[in-house]
Design an enzyme around this catalytic site. Structure first.
Site, short mmCIF file in Angstrom:
data_model
loop_
_atom_site.label_atom_id
_atom_site.label_comp_id
_atom_site.label_asym_id
_atom_site.label_seq_id
_atom_site.Cartn_x
_atom_site.Cartn_y
_atom_site.Cartn_z
N LYS A 31 40.02 7.40 -48.65
CA LYS A 31 39.00 6.60 -47.98
C LYS A 31 38.31 7.34 -46.85
O LYS A 31 37.08 7.33 -46.73
CB LYS A 31 39.62 5.31 -47.42
CG LYS A 31 40.20 4.37 -48.44
CD LYS A 31 40.68 3.08 -47.80
CE LYS A 31 41.81 3.25 -46.80
NZ LYS A 31 43.07 3.73 -47.44
N ASN A 86 37.94 1.34 -40.33
CA ASN A 86 39.33 1.80 -40.22
C ASN A 86 39.40 3.26 -39.79
O ASN A 86 40.44 3.72 -39.35
CB ASN A 86 40.03 1.61 -41.58
CG ASN A 86 41.53 1.74 -41.48
OD1 ASN A 86 42.18 1.10 -40.65
ND2 ASN A 86 42.11 2.58 -42.33
N HIS A 135 51.72 -0.23 -49.12
CA HIS A 135 51.83 -1.36 -48.19
C HIS A 135 52.50 -2.57 -48.83
O HIS A 135 52.20 -3.71 -48.48
CB HIS A 135 50.44 -1.75 -47.68
CG HIS A 135 49.71 -0.65 -46.98
ND1 HIS A 135 50.22 0.00 -45.88
CD2 HIS A 135 48.51 -0.07 -47.24
CE1 HIS A 135 49.36 0.92 -45.49
NE2 HIS A 135 48.33 0.91 -46.30
#
Length: 477
Positions: free
Chosen positions: A149, A172, A218
């Site tokens: 990302k 982010n 996650h």
């Protein structure tokens, strides 16, 4: 030469520079929020996102309570820099009882028990991304995925700047979205968006949304792979027919998520080729868009970090395809990209051994991509804090690519049990010891790779601290 466009479509920048009634849908959401003056708003979490959110709200007249579970003495810098109008609450993350709105920081799960009573009362609970979007007037390119990302977000920003566009980059990565709103006019905002941030979006609607890949990550937060996939999918659920969704043909799970979306589809792939999008074909990077096909450049011409993980370059090209960027600008951006620290970062060559810092590889999927990218024999440093990763998924690559494995950190016993003795491995009590062991097994022509497949918080503040120590140790050899 710029890529052609179907005559039925006006160039996107015609829309971007319009105002008033011509502005496409983004301005409509500003009305939903809120007149903030006098509202009681609780912001949960004193991380970067929470601090930026609290400052944004209080300057607009809201009565802001900023909460955190950590004690006051652990946050001296936070206290020193805050607007004195913000009320602070330490040792307890719970919002104020009189909250009209709750804004969660990404690190706070949306299903946290202390939020139950507010949900029952119908109090809206959102995150910083959703709040910022409701005030946003700039078209957004939003990027999510398990891996890559930050690199793709940065590269997209570089491409737009090289083409003369004004652009803000964050989310982010670096600057919170809510701060970008305050930075002034831009033609585009490019955002990296995490699954944590996507938990709390409701109206968020990027002009171009991309899901780069999805590998288990996650799961300590999302519990199941299905939940994790659903979070990633939220990046595109509000898109309309005038928007674009970018999926990875080499990652079928992202293609599946594109099904049923109203947005137009673009793809990228190093191994598979389809409709409009960016592809690697016969050693060349190809862009196909609206009936035109262009060769951008040769794979071997692009910068080292992108050459190793070419899908990141392909993703950036696909994401910018609707923006009418010239081939020469795209090629220059790919060839001049310096890469990001701690992401397949070449540190040095010592005694014929390459040392690569990929500390950002914090899940199994990221480490697998790194292993695939390196052609030389590998001595791999693996370990840290387990995120409930499936280390067995690495076994075929470990056996094929890794000469020796060095395990460190909390997860070393878990990983050892997955490996069941193959490939050969040793364990270390520290990163320093792990590197010493790795060097003792490496030969000229090998690569020593730090790609831990785990989080860093067992031994370090974050993956940056882990990677920085690795680089220091390597440079001191």
């Amino acid at each position: 030469m710029r890529l052609g466009r179907a005559q039925s479509h006006r160039p996107f920048l015609d829309h971007c520079r319009c105002t008033g009634n011509d502005w496409f849908e983004h301005a409509q959401v500003e009305i939903k929020i809120m007149h903030l003056s006098g509202k009681n708003i609780s912001v949960v979490g004193m991380g970067k996102s929470g601090l930026a959110t609290a400052s944004f709200l209080v300057t607009r007249g809201a009565q802001v309570l900023l909460t955190d579970a950590r004690p006051e003495h652990s946050l001296p810098e936070v206290i020193a820099g805050l607007n004195p109008a913000i009320e602070l609450q330490f040792d307890n993350s719970a919002p104020g009882k009189n909250a009209d709105l709750i804004v969660l920081s990404p690190g706070v799960p949306v299903d946290a028990p202390f939020l139950d009573e507010f949900r029952e009362r119908g109090i809206e609970i959102i995150g910083e991304i959703e709040l910022a979007f409701r005030f946003n007037k700039t078209p957004i390119i939003a990027i999510t995925g398990s891996n890559g990302k930050s690199t793709v977000t940065t590269l997209v920003g570089n491409i737009l700047r090289a083409d003369g566009r004004t652009v803000h980059v964050g989310g982010n990565l670096g600057t919170p979205f809510i701060e970008l709103i305050e930075k002034g006019t831009a033609e585009f905002i490019v955002l990296e968006i995490s699954s944590f941030q996507l938990e709390t979006v409701t109206t968020f609607k990027p002009y171009v949304a991309g899901i780069l890949n999805i590998t288990p990550d996650h799961l300590d937060r999302h519990k199941t792979s299905a939940n994790y996939h659903a979070m990633k999918e939220r990046i595109a659920t509000q898109q309309s027919e005038s928007d674009y969704f970018v999926a990875n043909l080499d990652a079928p799970e992202t293609v599946k998520l594109s099904c049923g979306k109203r947005s137009q589809k673009l793809f990228f792939g190093a191994q598979h080729e389809g409709g409009d999008g960016a592809y690697l074909r016969n050693g060349e990077i190809i862009l196909k868009f609206q009936g035109r096909e262009e060769v951008i450049c040769k794979h071997q011409e692009i910068a080292f970090p992108l050459r190793l993980l070419v899908e990141n370059a392909l993703a950036a090209i696909a994401l910018t395809a609707p923006l009418n960027i010239s081939v020469s600008v795209l090629a220059d951006a790919l060839c001049n990209f310096n890469g990001l620290e701690h992401r397949m970062e070449w540190v040095r060559t010592f005694n014929g051994i390459d040392f690569i810092n990929d500390s950002k590889a914090t899940n199994v999927g990221a480490t697998c991509k790194s292993l695939l990218a390196i052609e030389k024999p590998i001595v791999l440093m693996l370990g840290g804090r387990d995120k409930q990763g499936d280390f067995s998924a690495m076994l075929p690559l470990l056996k094929q690519k890794v000469r020796h494995l060095v395990l460190f950190g909390e997860a070393r016993g878990i990983i050892r049990n997955f490996l069941n003795g193959s490939p050969a491995s040793e364990e270390a009590d520290s990163l320093e010891d792990a590197l010493k062991i790795a060097v003792s097994h490496a030969k000229a022509g090998d690569t020593v790779l730090l790609a831990p497949a785990c989080a860093s918080q067992d031994m370090f503040k974050n993956y940056e601290e882990r990677g920085s120590l690795f680089k220091t140790l390597v440079n001191n050899l």
